[in-house]
Write a protein that holds these residues in place. Structure first.
Motif, PDB file in Angstrom:
ATOM      1  N   HIS A 200       0.855  -1.185   0.000  1.00 54.02           N
ATOM      2  CA  HIS A 200       0.000   0.000   0.000  1.00 54.02           C
ATOM      3  C   HIS A 200       0.891   1.236   0.000  1.00 54.02           C
ATOM      4  O   HIS A 200       1.906   1.296   0.708  1.00 54.02           O
ATOM      5  CB  HIS A 200      -0.913   0.004   1.229  1.00 54.02           C
ATOM      6  CG  HIS A 200      -1.962  -1.065   1.192  1.00 54.02           C
ATOM      7  ND1 HIS A 200      -3.274  -0.842   0.827  1.00 54.02           N
ATOM      8  CD2 HIS A 200      -1.885  -2.394   1.474  1.00 54.02           C
ATOM      9  CE1 HIS A 200      -3.964  -1.970   0.885  1.00 54.02           C
ATOM     10  NE2 HIS A 200      -3.130  -2.941   1.280  1.00 54.02           N
ATOM     11  N   TYR A 201       0.479   2.201  -0.757  1.00 61.60           N
ATOM     12  CA  TYR A 201       1.225   3.463  -0.832  1.00 61.60           C
ATOM     13  C   TYR A 201       0.279   4.606  -0.463  1.00 61.60           C
ATOM     14  O   TYR A 201      -0.936   4.535  -0.703  1.00 61.60           O
ATOM     15  CB  TYR A 201       1.793   3.669  -2.251  1.00 61.60           C
ATOM     16  CG  TYR A 201       2.665   2.530  -2.723  1.00 61.60           C
ATOM     17  CD1 TYR A 201       4.016   2.487  -2.378  1.00 61.60           C
ATOM     18  CD2 TYR A 201       2.139   1.503  -3.502  1.00 61.60           C
ATOM     19  CE1 TYR A 201       4.804   1.437  -2.811  1.00 61.60           C
ATOM     20  CE2 TYR A 201       2.924   0.456  -3.922  1.00 61.60           C
ATOM     21  CZ  TYR A 201       4.260   0.421  -3.571  1.00 61.60           C
ATOM     22  OH  TYR A 201       5.045  -0.619  -3.989  1.00 61.60           O
ATOM     23  N   SER A 202       0.859   5.610   0.121  1.00 66.96           N
ATOM     24  CA  SER A 202       0.062   6.779   0.524  1.00 66.96           C
ATOM     25  C   SER A 202       0.824   8.039   0.149  1.00 66.96           C
ATOM     26  O   SER A 202       2.040   8.027  -0.028  1.00 66.96           O
ATOM     27  CB  SER A 202      -0.207   6.754   2.036  1.00 66.96           C
ATOM     28  OG  SER A 202       1.024   6.797   2.750  1.00 66.96           O
ATOM     29  N   MET A 203       0.093   9.135   0.014  1.00 67.34           N
ATOM     30  CA  MET A 203       0.675  10.431  -0.334  1.00 67.34           C
ATOM     31  C   MET A 203       0.785  11.259   0.939  1.00 67.34           C
ATOM     32  O   MET A 203      -0.217  11.561   1.594  1.00 67.34           O
ATOM     33  CB  MET A 203      -0.212  11.154  -1.364  1.00 67.34           C
ATOM     34  CG  MET A 203      -0.363  10.381  -2.673  1.00 67.34           C
ATOM     35  SD  MET A 203      -1.367  11.255  -3.878  1.00 67.34           S
ATOM     36  CE  MET A 203      -0.311  12.670  -4.163  1.00 67.34           C
ATOM     37  N   THR A 204       2.006  11.594   1.306  1.00 66.26           N
ATOM     38  CA  THR A 204       2.251  12.380   2.518  1.00 66.26           C
ATOM     39  C   THR A 204       2.274  13.863   2.170  1.00 66.26           C
ATOM     40  O   THR A 204       2.284  14.266   1.000  1.00 66.26           O
ATOM     41  CB  THR A 204       3.581  11.967   3.160  1.00 66.26           C
ATOM     42  OG1 THR A 204       4.642  12.186   2.211  1.00 66.26           O
ATOM     43  CG2 THR A 204       3.559  10.494   3.528  1.00 66.26           C
TER      44      THR A 204
END
Length: 256
Positions: A200-204
């Motif tokens: 899973h990837y997220s945008m910080t």
């Protein structure tokens, strides 16, 4: 120079001898301690013994004896009062009020009423009383016979009874089947719980570069026209203060 501005025979001149204003000593500013009294006595002088009057003390108790100042009566002896009889005159007492027996004229038999003699019967018309009646016996209309209609008969045999009930909402053709839970009622299990979980990837948030956050002065914060070190400076004059000719100069270097 005209001498009209001077008053009297005094004129400015130098002192003929040394005066106290020429010296920087404090003069008679410090007073020596006295040689009298107890407080602030001069420790270099002999001090004579000093005595003082004591204060008056209050009484420790209030039940003290009267002392020989009270007067003893002459009829008092060491065994008590003497046995001489003493008489006195009193006022005449008032006569006692004796019981006065009433005479025949004190009674009024004509006012005795029905308690002393017979009288004819007397009737009067009074209002209707609001109290309870004594004849509270129930009449024929107070009793109610049991009903002979319906299933709740007491002394009669009742025929079979049938009733029409309402239409039931359960199992009938108009039952609301929407209350049955459908597929959307149940919670769907996440496939990651029993299968392989992909990354899973997220945008910080955007991070700022580290740097100096102090406030720097701009071009308008400097005043180069006030700098006098690099360039020449015009002479500056000011009004000084008035000095006394009797004031001693400031001595910085002291020669031993």
């Amino acid at each position: 120079m005209s001498t009209d501005m001077w008053v009297g025979s005094w004129r400015p001149h130098k002192a003929r001898g040394p005066i106290a204003a020429f010296y920087n000593s404090p003069g008679p500013k410090y007073a020596l301690p006295g040689t009298t009294g107890i407080q602030f006595h001069d420790p270099r002088k002999y001090k004579a013994p000093a005595f003082s009057f004591g204060t008056r003390h209050c009484s420790y108790s209030t039940d003290c004896s009267p002392g020989p100042g009270y007067l003893v009566q002459p009829n008092i002896t060491r065994t008590g009062k003497d046995g001489t009889p003493i008489y006195s005159l009193y006022g005449r007492p008032k006569d006692l009020n004796l019981f006065r027996t009433p005479g025949p004229g004190q009674y009024s038999p004509e006012k005795s009423g029905k308690s002393a003699h017979y009288s004819a019967p007397a009737y009067s018309l009074s209002a209707r009383s609001k109290g309870f009646r004594n004849d509270q016996t129930p009449g024929p209309a107070a009793y109610i016979l049991p009903s002979v209609l319906g299933p709740r008969t007491v002394n009669k045999t009742s025929a079979p009874n049938f009733i029409l009930t309402g239409r039931s909402k359960i199992g009938s053709f108009h039952e609301d089947l929407q209350k049955t839970p459908g597929p959307g009622t149940y919670r769907v299990i996440d496939p990651c719980a029993y299968k392989y979980k992909p990354p899973h990837y997220s945008m910080t948030g955007r991070n700022s570069m580290p740097g100096d956050t102090t406030r720097k002065p701009g071009p308008g914060a400097h005043s180069p026209e006030r700098v006098t070190i690099a360039s020449g400076k015009a002479p500056v004059y000011s009004f000084g203060i008035r000095h006394s000719e009797y004031m001693a100069p400031l001595i910085v270097d002291v020669v031993d």
